[in-house]
Design an enzyme around this catalytic site. Structure first.
Site, PDB file in Angstrom:
ATOM      1  N   VAL A  85     -53.274  12.269 124.852  1.00  0.00           N
ATOM      2  CA  VAL A  85     -52.509  12.903 123.772  1.00  0.00           C
ATOM      3  C   VAL A  85     -52.916  14.365 123.608  1.00  0.00           C
ATOM      4  O   VAL A  85     -52.066  15.242 123.429  1.00  0.00           O
ATOM      5  CB  VAL A  85     -52.649  12.123 122.447  1.00  0.00           C
ATOM      6  CG1 VAL A  85     -51.861  12.799 121.327  1.00  0.00           C
ATOM      7  CG2 VAL A  85     -52.175  10.686 122.621  1.00  0.00           C
ATOM      8  N   CYS A  86     -54.211  14.654 123.720  1.00  0.00           N
ATOM      9  CA  CYS A  86     -54.684  16.034 123.603  1.00  0.00           C
ATOM     10  C   CYS A  86     -54.112  16.899 124.726  1.00  0.00           C
ATOM     11  O   CYS A  86     -53.749  18.057 124.506  1.00  0.00           O
ATOM     12  CB  CYS A  86     -56.207  16.082 123.636  1.00  0.00           C
ATOM     13  SG  CYS A  86     -56.999  15.196 122.282  1.00  0.00           S
ATOM     14  N   SER A  87     -54.028  16.335 125.915  1.00  0.00           N
ATOM     15  CA  SER A  87     -53.498  17.074 127.066  1.00  0.00           C
ATOM     16  C   SER A  87     -51.994  17.254 126.974  1.00  0.00           C
ATOM     17  O   SER A  87     -51.408  18.025 127.740  1.00  0.00           O
ATOM     18  CB  SER A  87     -53.866  16.334 128.359  1.00  0.00           C
ATOM     19  OG  SER A  87     -55.268  16.284 128.513  1.00  0.00           O
TER      20      SER A  87
END
Length: 195
Positions: A85-87
Site C-alpha cells: 500500500v505504501c508503494s
C-alpha cells in the site's frame, strides 16, 4: 462535464491501482492484514502542530517550521518502505503534484525507516523518485510519530494524513485504515478549504 481537477484525480486513482507494478514484485514485502488503527492521537484539529526536524533522503535536515508562513503542509505518515500500500500511495502524489502546488502545499513524507532504505525505495517510484521530501523518523525511533500519536505498538507509524496551514495549525486529520490508501480527492478538498 467532468471538471479538470476531478478528471485528474480519476486518472491518478486509476494509475495508483497499478503503481505497485513499477516496483518489482520480489522487492515488495507483503505484511498482511493489520489492525486498522492501533494508536491514540496526541493532537487535534485547531491545535498547533508539533514541530520536528528530520533527515531527508537528500541528506538535508527538514523542519516543519521551515514552511511556516510560506506553505500549507501535508504530513503523510506511512508504515514501511517496500510494502504494497505504501508503494502505491506516494507515486500517486507524484502525479498529483500540480494539484498540491495549486493549493500552495508541500507534502512531507514520513516513515520510521532509515534513510538509506527510504532512498532505495523512493528511487523506484518513477523517474527520479519522489518530488517531495521523504523524511526518516528512525532515530530516536518514531519520535515524530509518537508526538502526533500515530506510532503503533509494533514500531511503525499509522497511515495518517495531517494538513497544517501556513500558521502551523492542524486543519485536517485522517488516521486511515493502515491496510488501504487514503482518498486523494478528500486530501485535495481539505487543502482547498485553506485558500
Amino acid at each position: 462535464m467532468i471538471k479538470k481537477p476531478l478528471y485528474a484525480l480519476l486518472i491518478i486513482s486509476l494509475f495508483c491501482s497499478s503503481a505497485v507494478a513499477k516496483i518489482a514484485e520480489d522487492q515488495i514485502f507483503a505484511i498482511g492484514q493489520l489492525k486498522p488503527v492501533a494508536s491514540i492521537l496526541n493532537v487535534k484539529v485547531g491545535e498547533k502542530a508539533p514541530d520536528f526536524t528530520l533527515t531527508s533522503t537528500s541528506g538535508n535536515k527538514v523542519s516543519l517550521s521551515d514552511y511556516r508562513g510560506k506553505k500549507n503542509v501535508v504530513l503523510s505518515f506511512v508504515p514501511a518502505a517496500f510494502t504494497p500500500v505504501c508503494s502505491d500511495q506516494w507515486p500517486g502524489y507524484n502525479l498529483a503534484r500540480e494539484l498540491f502546488e495549486k493549493n500552495n502545499a508541500i507534502i512531507l513524507g514520513i516513515s520510521t525507516d532509515n534513510t538509506p532504505s527510504q532512498h532505495a525505495w523512493t528511487q523506484q517510484m518513477g523517474d527520479g523518485g519522489i518530488w517531495f521530501p521523504v523524511l526518516s523518523d528512525f532515530y530516536p525511533h518514531g519520535a515524530t510519530a509518537k508526538a502526533y500519536g500515530v506510532l503503533r505498538p509494533e514500531g511503525i507509524s499509522e497511515r495518517a494524513i495531517f494538513i497544517i496551514d501556513k500558521a502551523g495549525v492542524i486543519r485536517f486529520i485522517d488516521v486511515h485504515d493502515i491496510n488501504t490508501r487514503p482518498n486523494l480527492e478528500v486530501i485535495i478538498k481539505a487543502l482547498g478549504k485553506l485558500n
